[in-house]
Design an enzyme around this catalytic site. Structure first.
Site, PDB file in Angstrom:
ATOM      1  N   HIS A   1     -20.956   9.987 -18.019  1.00 23.08           N
ATOM      2  CA  HIS A   1     -20.640   8.473 -17.614  1.00 23.08           C
ATOM      3  C   HIS A   1     -19.805   8.319 -16.424  1.00 23.08           C
ATOM      4  CE1 HIS A   1     -19.716   4.360 -17.782  1.00 23.08           C
ATOM      5  NE2 HIS A   1     -18.576   4.433 -18.061  1.00 23.08           N
TER       6      HIS A   1
ATOM      7  N   ASP B   1     -25.755   2.429  16.272  1.00 22.08           N
ATOM      8  CA  ASP B   1     -26.029   3.056  14.904  1.00 22.08           C
ATOM      9  C   ASP B   1     -24.659   3.902  14.366  1.00 22.08           C
ATOM     10  OD1 ASP B   1     -27.025   4.872  12.906  1.00 22.08           O
ATOM     11  OD2 ASP B   1     -29.057   4.543  13.980  1.00 22.08           O
TER      12      ASP B   1
ATOM     13  N   TRP C   1     -14.310  13.839 -17.544  1.00 22.96           N
ATOM     14  CA  TRP C   1     -14.649  14.015 -16.038  1.00 22.96           C
ATOM     15  C   TRP C   1     -13.530  14.710 -15.256  1.00 22.96           C
ATOM     16  CZ3 TRP C   1     -12.294  11.411 -11.360  1.00 22.96           C
ATOM     17  CH2 TRP C   1     -11.149  11.015 -11.564  1.00 22.96           C
TER      18      TRP C   1
ATOM     19  N   SER D   1     -21.413  16.089   0.408  1.00 29.39           N
ATOM     20  CA  SER D   1     -22.057  14.655   1.105  1.00 29.39           C
ATOM     21  C   SER D   1     -20.821  13.785   1.453  1.00 29.39           C
ATOM     22  CB  SER D   1     -22.783  14.338  -0.339  1.00 29.39           C
ATOM     23  OG  SER D   1     -22.953  12.829  -0.021  1.00 29.39           O
ATOM     24  N   SER D   2     -19.853  13.748   0.522  1.00 28.07           N
ATOM     25  CA  SER D   2     -18.729  12.659   0.935  1.00 28.07           C
ATOM     26  C   SER D   2     -17.966  13.015   1.830  1.00 28.07           C
ATOM     27  CB  SER D   2     -17.799  12.519  -0.145  1.00 28.07           C
ATOM     28  OG  SER D   2     -18.272  12.066  -1.479  1.00 28.07           O
TER      29      SER D   2
ATOM     30  N   HIS E   1      -5.736  11.182  -8.005  1.00 30.45           N
ATOM     31  CA  HIS E   1      -5.283   9.819  -7.681  1.00 30.45           C
ATOM     32  C   HIS E   1      -5.633   9.327  -6.491  1.00 30.45           C
ATOM     33  CE1 HIS E   1      -2.918   6.256  -8.217  1.00 30.45           C
ATOM     34  NE2 HIS E   1      -2.562   6.503  -6.922  1.00 30.45           N
TER      35      HIS E   1
ATOM     36  N   GLU F   1      -8.410   9.814  -5.078  1.00 31.39           N
ATOM     37  CA  GLU F   1      -9.854   9.403  -5.569  1.00 31.39           C
ATOM     38  C   GLU F   1     -10.174   8.102  -6.020  1.00 31.39           C
ATOM     39  OE1 GLU F   1     -12.865  10.570  -4.890  1.00 31.39           O
ATOM     40  OE2 GLU F   1     -13.812   9.542  -6.406  1.00 31.39           O
TER      41      GLU F   1
ATOM     42  N   TYR G   1      -8.565   5.474  -5.361  1.00 30.24           N
ATOM     43  CA  TYR G   1      -7.973   4.641  -4.343  1.00 30.24           C
ATOM     44  C   TYR G   1      -9.358   4.811  -3.194  1.00 30.24           C
ATOM     45  CZ  TYR G   1      -3.667   3.270  -5.909  1.00 30.24           C
ATOM     46  OH  TYR G   1      -2.937   2.725  -6.484  1.00 30.24           O
TER      47      TYR G   1
ATOM     48  N   SER H   1     -11.323  -8.949   1.237  1.00 29.39           N
ATOM     49  CA  SER H   1     -10.888  -9.595   2.511  1.00 29.39           C
ATOM     50  C   SER H   1     -11.745 -10.120   3.343  1.00 29.39           C
ATOM     51  CB  SER H   1     -10.057  -8.619   3.219  1.00 29.39           C
ATOM     52  OG  SER H   1      -8.776  -7.903   2.549  1.00 29.39           O
TER      53      SER H   1
ATOM     54  N   HIS I   1       1.912  10.970 -12.228  1.00 29.96           N
ATOM     55  CA  HIS I   1       1.895  10.028 -13.258  1.00 29.96           C
ATOM     56  C   HIS I   1       0.736  10.035 -14.426  1.00 29.96           C
ATOM     57  CE1 HIS I   1      -0.473   7.288 -10.234  1.00 29.96           C
ATOM     58  NE2 HIS I   1      -1.139   7.653 -10.842  1.00 29.96           N
ATOM     59  N   HIS I   2      -0.507  11.095 -13.980  1.00 32.53           N
ATOM     60  CA  HIS I   2      -1.313  11.556 -14.922  1.00 32.53           C
ATOM     61  C   HIS I   2      -0.609  12.569 -15.806  1.00 32.53           C
ATOM     62  CE1 HIS I   2      -4.204   8.745 -12.956  1.00 32.53           C
ATOM     63  NE2 HIS I   2      -3.508   9.263 -11.726  1.00 32.53           N
TER      64      HIS I   2
ATOM     65  N   THR J   1       0.480  -3.487  -2.778  1.00 34.91           N
ATOM     66  CA  THR J   1      -0.672  -3.749  -3.580  1.00 34.91           C
ATOM     67  C   THR J   1      -0.499  -5.235  -3.991  1.00 34.91           C
ATOM     68  OG1 THR J   1      -0.837  -1.629  -4.798  1.00 34.91           O
ATOM     69  CG2 THR J   1      -2.165  -3.698  -5.607  1.00 34.91           C
TER      70      THR J   1
ATOM     71  N   LYS K   1      -1.115  -7.547  -1.026  1.00 34.40           N
ATOM     72  CA  LYS K   1      -2.593  -7.738  -0.836  1.00 34.40           C
ATOM     73  C   LYS K   1      -2.895  -8.941  -1.579  1.00 34.40           C
ATOM     74  CE  LYS K   1      -4.676  -3.834   1.069  1.00 34.40           C
ATOM     75  NZ  LYS K   1      -5.645  -4.635   1.768  1.00 34.40           N
TER      76      LYS K   1
ATOM     77  N   ARG L   1      -8.619   7.867 -26.694  1.00 30.92           N
ATOM     78  CA  ARG L   1      -9.861   8.215 -25.903  1.00 30.92           C
ATOM     79  C   ARG L   1     -10.674   9.580 -26.377  1.00 30.92           C
ATOM     80  NH1 ARG L   1      -8.053   9.639 -19.832  1.00 30.92           N
ATOM     81  NH2 ARG L   1     -10.053   9.063 -19.117  1.00 30.92           N
TER      82      ARG L   1
HETATM   83  C1  HEM Z   1      -0.729  -0.988  -9.308  1.00 32.38           C
HETATM   84  C2  HEM Z   1      -1.345   0.149  -9.106  1.00 32.38           C
HETATM   85  C3  HEM Z   1      -1.670   1.214 -10.205  1.00 32.38           C
HETATM   86  C4  HEM Z   1      -0.596   2.011 -10.961  1.00 32.38           C
HETATM   87  C5  HEM Z   1       0.577   1.764 -10.898  1.00 32.38           C
HETATM   88  C6  HEM Z   1      -1.477   2.998 -11.603  1.00 32.38           C
HETATM   89  C7  HEM Z   1      -0.958   3.800 -12.698  1.00 32.38           C
HETATM   90  C8  HEM Z   1      -1.680   4.717 -13.448  1.00 32.38           C
HETATM   91  C9  HEM Z   1      -1.085   5.465 -14.426  1.00 32.38           C
HETATM   92  C10 HEM Z   1       0.524   5.781 -14.668  1.00 32.38           C
HETATM   93  C11 HEM Z   1      -1.906   6.183 -15.155  1.00 32.38           C
HETATM   94  C12 HEM Z   1      -1.713   7.339 -15.849  1.00 32.38           C
HETATM   95  C13 HEM Z   1      -1.827   6.945 -17.448  1.00 32.38           C
HETATM   96  C14 HEM Z   1      -1.862   7.997 -18.399  1.00 32.38           C
HETATM   97  O1  HEM Z   1      -2.704   8.966 -18.260  1.00 32.38           O
HETATM   98  O2  HEM Z   1      -1.283   7.799 -19.406  1.00 32.38           O
HETATM   99  C15 HEM Z   1      -3.242   5.852 -14.471  1.00 32.38           C
HETATM  100  C16 HEM Z   1      -4.535   6.181 -14.886  1.00 32.38           C
HETATM  101  C17 HEM Z   1      -5.649   5.784 -13.936  1.00 32.38           C
HETATM  102  N1  HEM Z   1      -5.867   4.967 -13.116  1.00 32.38           N
HETATM  103 FE1  HEM Z   1      -4.167   3.755 -12.414  1.00 32.38          FE
HETATM  104  N2  HEM Z   1      -2.978   2.861 -11.547  1.00 32.38           N
HETATM  105  C18 HEM Z   1      -2.813   1.707 -10.616  1.00 32.38           C
HETATM  106  C19 HEM Z   1      -4.086   1.382  -9.953  1.00 32.38           C
HETATM  107  C20 HEM Z   1      -5.239   2.053 -10.223  1.00 32.38           C
HETATM  108  C21 HEM Z   1      -6.481   1.661  -9.280  1.00 32.38           C
HETATM  109  C22 HEM Z   1      -6.691   0.844  -8.364  1.00 32.38           C
HETATM  110  C23 HEM Z   1      -7.557   2.471  -9.800  1.00 32.38           C
HETATM  111  C24 HEM Z   1      -8.989   2.469  -9.630  1.00 32.38           C
HETATM  112  C25 HEM Z   1      -9.913   1.812  -8.757  1.00 32.38           C
HETATM  113  C26 HEM Z   1      -7.035   3.070 -11.043  1.00 32.38           C
HETATM  114  C27 HEM Z   1      -7.693   4.186 -11.830  1.00 32.38           C
HETATM  115  C28 HEM Z   1      -7.175   4.989 -12.790  1.00 32.38           C
HETATM  116  C29 HEM Z   1      -7.920   5.910 -13.404  1.00 32.38           C
HETATM  117  C30 HEM Z   1      -9.372   6.184 -13.316  1.00 32.38           C
HETATM  118  C31 HEM Z   1      -6.825   6.090 -14.474  1.00 32.38           C
HETATM  119  C32 HEM Z   1      -7.146   7.392 -15.641  1.00 32.38           C
HETATM  120  C33 HEM Z   1      -7.690   8.645 -15.161  1.00 32.38           C
HETATM  121  C34 HEM Z   1      -8.156   9.667 -16.484  1.00 32.38           C
HETATM  122  O3  HEM Z   1      -7.074   9.918 -17.142  1.00 32.38           O
HETATM  123  O4  HEM Z   1      -9.312   9.765 -16.690  1.00 32.38           O
HETATM  124  N3  HEM Z   1      -5.495   2.870 -11.098  1.00 32.38           N
HETATM  125  N4  HEM Z   1      -2.910   4.696 -13.779  1.00 32.38           N
HETATM  126 CU   LIG Z   2      -3.109   7.721 -10.641  1.00 33.84          CU
END
Ligand code: HEM
Ligand SMILES: [Cu+2]
Lengths: 535, 180
Positions: free
Chosen positions: A78, A107, A143, A170-171, A254, A256, A258, A269, A303-304, A329, A332, A451
């Protein structure tokens, strides 16, 4: 345009090739944009069906429909399908359609490479999908493909890895193409600081792409050699370390996330000023904020990984660095709100989705900040709380904005108007159900539900059932969007749309100066007037 | 598209391809970078992979630190593996020897490797081993069992707040992968 190359002239004379072959061999940015968008839409439903399997299994405690291995394959596939098959290609499709028209170029800079990126994407996704039918099943490691778990994948492992390679190439090709287009193909007078925000955000995203996709390709290649050639990058027995994989992965991972959100910002915008009938508030601060977010995204990856056993200095550094992201952020979000402030707003479907994006994305940002607090994250990590966090930043943000983009530009692309009543219905069903789907997941996570599990303790039953109901309604509502897309292509309401479609849109961006639908080749002579209302 | 734009595109593409290749290399460069960082700082409980020379320290008789021993087998490793004692109270600066016992439960020759880990990770740099079975791969004959010593010292400079150190070993069966 005296020095036009012969090859280009050919195209100009013929228009699109006849029949189905047109779509295979096309190098026209509009055709390729359409291919990307339709492919992404199809993948959105494939990935969505997988989510429905997940929510069906979690509807009640106990094992209902699928075995745990397949359940984990579903969460893994997924995510991979949605990220690499739906959201990213959808934005690449928008880039293909809109960037040349927004900067007054005929183009993309590298049309043949453009065709190749698309077909590599299709090959990559098909290869990935084929792993579902292999001995041992599709990858079920999440993933993130963490070793050692991912190395226990059956026959599918090398195929999954090659598919990541194809998607990566591709990307990267798209990224290179977009950068070259924006740097070299702008119409005279279209200076960088006059470009529409969507073009700016894609320029920065393209740089992110070419910086991180090779790193991800490297990481999965290491997995491959660990598995088949005993290189022991991540294998403790040979002196490696699985935590190293996490560092490399998140150095990619991370930025990614963004890659999926910066073009989202760009579209928001673009849409909000049109329906607020005001210029974008703080254009240059938007540009700088985007660049700042992109830069910061490279230095916050761990932070992950707060729970892997980092030393205290590391925890603190990654905690503060992550919190810093909230500043650009916040700029914005402030600017979008200020753009709407005292505007003469109307609430057509694209605007509704955009407003919902501003509100709900901010919710995701807040939970992000909560998780940035290292000691608190020990509670949230790997629970449904983080699932709620990133779904708020991805579904009612990236996906909603993709919907908004669809409603906003479909009349331009097709020359037909969509049915506003069905659009509004789609919006209201989506915005309510998406919250029913994801909001309870915050509670589940705080209460301790991990999860990626197919079964859970009975104490989690109620919120899971509510979440699943929200999920089914959300999933079903998206069929309305499918209907609208098909209906609009076929003629929509039958109303004649003007070049501008939306009131005064042509003051904001060049594509609205072209007829709807635009001819197959546009801006073969560059435009002379550059709109500046968006600045 | 006119020729000068084509040339500009070609030049830009070359630069960008170079960036892509560079970043692919950077991914691999993270591997040694990570190892160096971990060794220098002792992050992750990684300890020096080879013996240190025995030097004498001033023994701090006033301090006592508990050192605990943990043994584990990687999932499919057919061995017996234990330490003779579960824990020991030590004075920083003094040398101690603790015996571990490992046995091959199969009828074939087995090559195995024990991987150490120290927690909390920050004390790794103060925990010195002058002798350990973990410095190299161990070959066991069929059904062979062996007692193997670990000789260590805790550097007296270890910060005051640390009262317990855990030394954990995991044995991995490397028979198939080790080049014989
Ligand atoms: C204000 C901005 C953001 C902050 C401070 C933030 C912070 C965090 C932190 C600390 C985690 C890790 C949590 C953990 O594993 O315990 C996390 C996970 C994640 N964040 Fe954010 N995040 C932000 C914005 C975003 C945005 C804009 C996206 C995507 C468009 C995003 C997508 C994700 C994803 C996909 C994960 C999980 C990845 C995984 O373990 O599978 N985050 N974020
Ligand atoms: Cu992150």
């Amino acid at each position: 345009m005296s020095a036009v190359v012969a090859e280009h002239d050919d195209h100009h004379d013929h228009g699109p090739a006849k029949g189905l072959l047109r779509w295979v061999i096309t190098t026209n940015h509009k055709d390729i944009g359409t291919l990307y968008l339709l492919f992404a839409l199809a993948m959105f439903f494939v990935g969505g069906s997988m989510a429905m399997v997940i929510r069906a299994e979690l509807f009640e405690p106990g094992m209902q429909f699928v075995n745990p291995q397949f359940f984990n394959s579903m969460t893994t596939m997924h995510a991979l399908v949605m990220v690499f098959g739906a959201v990213m290609p959808a934005f690449v499709g928008l880039a293909n359609w809109m960037i040349p028209m927004m900067i007054g170029a005929p183009d993309m800079a590298l049309p043949r490479m453009n065709n190749m990126s698309f077909w590599l994407l299709v090959a990559g996704v098909l290869l990935l999908a084929s792993t579902l039918f292999m001995e041992g099943g599709a990858p079920a490691s999440g993933w993130t493909l963490y070793p050692p778990l991912v190395l226990q994948t059956g026959k599918a492992l090398p195929f999954a890895i090659f598919s990541v390679h194809l998607l990566g190439i591709s990307s990267i090709l798209s990224g290179i193409n977009i950068i070259a287009t924006i740097f070299n193909m702008r119409a005279p007078g279209m200076t960088l600081m006059k470009m529409p925000m969507f073009v700016w955000t894609w320029l920065i995203t393209a740089f992110l792409l070419i910086a991180i996709m090779p790193v991800f390709a490297g990481a999965v290649t290491m997995l491959l050699t660990d598995k088949f050639f005993h290189t022991s990058f991540f294998d403790a027995a040979g002196g490696g370390d699985p935590v190293l994989y996490q560092h490399i992965f998140w150095f990619f991972g991370h930025p990614e996330v963004y890659v999926m959100i910066l073009p989202t910002f760009g579209v928001a915008s673009t849409i909000i000023p049109v329906f607020a009938r005001k210029p974008l508030f703080g254009y240059s601060s938007m540009v700088y904020a985007t660049a700042a977010i992109a830069f910061l995204s490279f230095i916050v990856w761990a932070h992950h990984m707060f729970t892997v056993g980092m030393p205290i200095a590391g925890e603190l550094y990654f905690m503060y660095a992550t919190m810093l992201i909230a500043i650009p952020t916040g700029v914005k979000v402030f600017n979008w709100t200020a753009t709407m402030w005292k505007g003469s707003m109307t609430f057509e479907t694209p605007m509704l989705f955009s407003i919902a994006f501003v509100v709900l994305f901010t919710m995701g940002g807040f939970t992000g900040l909560m998780m940035a607090v290292a000691p608190a994250d020990f509670q949230y990590h790997d629970t449904y709380f983080i699932v709620a966090h990133f779904h708020y930043t991805l579904v009612p943000a990236s996906v909603f904005i993709l919907m908004a983009a669809g409603y906003f530009w479909l009349p331009k692309w097709t020359g037909h108007m969509y049915d506003e009543r069905i659009g509004q219905l789609h919006f209201w069903l989506s915005v309510v159900s998406v919250n029913v789907l994801f909001f309870p997941q915050h509670f589940l996570g705080l209460a301790g539900m991990p999860r990626r599990i197919p079964d859970y303790a009975v104490q989690f039953a109620d919120w899971n059932m509510i979440s699943s109901i929200g999920g089914f309604v959300f999933g079903a509502s998206q069929l309305l969007f499918l209907y609208i897309v098909i209906d609009t292509i076929k003629g929509g309401t039958g109303e004649k749309v003007t070049a501008e479609v939306w009131e005064d849109a042509a003051k904001h961006s060049l594509e609205w100066t072209l007829p709807s639908p635009p001819p197959y080749h546009t801006f073969t002579t560059p435009p002379t007037v550059i709109p500046t209302e968006h600045i | 598209m006119n020729e000068s734009v084509k040339q500009k595109n070609a030049k830009l593409v070359r630069i960008l391809v170079f960036v892509v290749l560079g970043m692919f290399g950077f991914g691999y460069a993270l591997v040694p970078l990570y190892d160096v960082l971990c060794e220098v700082t002792g992050l992750n409980g990684k300890v020096e992979p080879s013996a240190v020379k025995e030097v004498s320290y001033v023994v701090d008789k006033n301090r006592e630190i508990t050192v605990e021993f943990m043994t584990a087998l990687n999932e499919a490793t057919p061995m017996v593996f234990r330490s003779e004692i579960k824990k020991i109270k030590v004075h920083p600066g003094e040398y101690y020897t603790v015996n571990f016992y490992a046995e091959n439960k199969t009828d074939k020759v087995m090559v195995a490797r024990a991987i150490p880990s120290i927690s909390p990770g920050a004390v790794a740099e103060f925990f010195k081993k002058t002798e350990c079975f973990c410095f190299s791969e161990q070959t066991f004959k069929a059904r062979e069992g062996r007692t193997m010593p670990v000789r260590f010292v805790v550097n007296p400079e270890i910060p005051k707040e640390y009262k317990t150190i855990t030394l954990a070993y995991t044995f991995f069966d490397n028979t198939e992968t080790s080049v014989k």
